[in-house]
Design a protein around this motif. Structure first.
Motif, PDB file in Angstrom:
ATOM      1  N   LYS A 146     -67.190-128.747 -20.716  1.00  0.00           N
ATOM      2  CA  LYS A 146     -65.958-128.345 -21.404  1.00  0.00           C
ATOM      3  C   LYS A 146     -65.320-127.130 -20.733  1.00  0.00           C
ATOM      4  O   LYS A 146     -64.099-127.029 -20.645  1.00  0.00           O
ATOM      5  CB  LYS A 146     -66.235-128.021 -22.876  1.00  0.00           C
ATOM      6  N   ILE A 147     -66.133-126.210 -20.265  1.00  0.00           N
ATOM      7  CA  ILE A 147     -65.595-125.025 -19.590  1.00  0.00           C
ATOM      8  C   ILE A 147     -64.980-125.412 -18.244  1.00  0.00           C
ATOM      9  O   ILE A 147     -63.943-124.874 -17.853  1.00  0.00           O
ATOM     10  CB  ILE A 147     -66.700-123.952 -19.434  1.00  0.00           C
ATOM     11  N   LYS A 148     -65.585-126.359 -17.551  1.00  0.00           N
ATOM     12  CA  LYS A 148     -65.078-126.773 -16.241  1.00  0.00           C
ATOM     13  C   LYS A 148     -63.740-127.505 -16.329  1.00  0.00           C
ATOM     14  O   LYS A 148     -62.986-127.516 -15.369  1.00  0.00           O
ATOM     15  CB  LYS A 148     -66.096-127.663 -15.539  1.00  0.00           C
ATOM     16  N   ILE A 149     -63.448-128.125 -17.458  1.00  0.00           N
ATOM     17  CA  ILE A 149     -62.178-128.851 -17.606  1.00  0.00           C
ATOM     18  C   ILE A 149     -61.004-127.893 -17.484  1.00  0.00           C
ATOM     19  O   ILE A 149     -60.028-128.176 -16.803  1.00  0.00           O
ATOM     20  CB  ILE A 149     -62.148-129.634 -18.934  1.00  0.00           C
ATOM     21  N   GLY A 150     -61.080-126.764 -18.153  1.00  0.00           N
ATOM     22  CA  GLY A 150     -60.064-125.740 -17.993  1.00  0.00           C
ATOM     23  C   GLY A 150     -58.966-125.706 -19.025  1.00  0.00           C
ATOM     24  O   GLY A 150     -58.196-124.760 -19.053  1.00  0.00           O
ATOM     25  N   HIS A 151     -58.861-126.716 -19.884  1.00  0.00           N
ATOM     26  CA  HIS A 151     -57.864-126.653 -20.948  1.00  0.00           C
ATOM     27  C   HIS A 151     -58.278-125.595 -21.962  1.00  0.00           C
ATOM     28  O   HIS A 151     -59.449-125.375 -22.202  1.00  0.00           O
ATOM     29  CB  HIS A 151     -57.729-128.008 -21.648  1.00  0.00           C
ATOM     30  N   GLN A 152     -57.304-124.960 -22.568  1.00  0.00           N
ATOM     31  CA  GLN A 152     -57.608-123.836 -23.446  1.00  0.00           C
ATOM     32  C   GLN A 152     -58.474-124.248 -24.634  1.00  0.00           C
ATOM     33  O   GLN A 152     -59.433-123.569 -24.968  1.00  0.00           O
ATOM     34  CB  GLN A 152     -56.326-123.179 -23.954  1.00  0.00           C
ATOM     35  N   GLU A 153     -58.152-125.373 -25.290  1.00  0.00           N
ATOM     36  CA  GLU A 153     -58.937-125.788 -26.450  1.00  0.00           C
ATOM     37  C   GLU A 153     -60.353-126.198 -26.052  1.00  0.00           C
ATOM     38  O   GLU A 153     -61.306-125.974 -26.791  1.00  0.00           O
ATOM     39  CB  GLU A 153     -58.245-126.914 -27.227  1.00  0.00           C
ATOM     40  N   ASP A 154     -60.515-126.779 -24.862  1.00  0.00           N
ATOM     41  CA  ASP A 154     -61.843-127.120 -24.378  1.00  0.00           C
ATOM     42  C   ASP A 154     -62.616-125.874 -23.967  1.00  0.00           C
ATOM     43  O   ASP A 154     -63.830-125.799 -24.170  1.00  0.00           O
ATOM     44  CB  ASP A 154     -61.758-128.080 -23.196  1.00  0.00           C
TER      45      ASP A 154
END
Length: 75
Positions: A31-39
């Motif tokens: 989830k951290i690697k995705i980079g979207h704020q909510e993720d």
């Protein structure tokens, strides 16, 4: 019954290690690697708040069970 509690203590400790691995490497880091704020927020909450609470709680429960803290004849 006390031997069963000790065996289950080992199981709880193993479960604590498994949940720590699963929460970090399967939930938080992707989830951290995705980079979207909510993720990113969800990943940080999982990594720094929920994983320690769950893993330490299960580990302590298993440790106390393994040491015989839950025995009925404990003095």
């Amino acid at each position: 019954m006390d031997n069963l509690k000790k065996v289950l203590g080992i199981l709880w400790i193993a479960l604590a290690l498994f949940t720590a691995y699963f929460c970090l490497f399967e939930l938080a880091i992707p989830k951290i690697k995705i980079g979207h704020q909510e993720d990113l927020v969800f990943g940080v909450i999982i990594m720094f708040i929920l994983t320690p609470i769950i893993s330490i709680g299960l580990g302590l429960f298993g440790y106390y069970s393994l040491c015989g803290e839950y025995a009925k004849d404990k003095t």
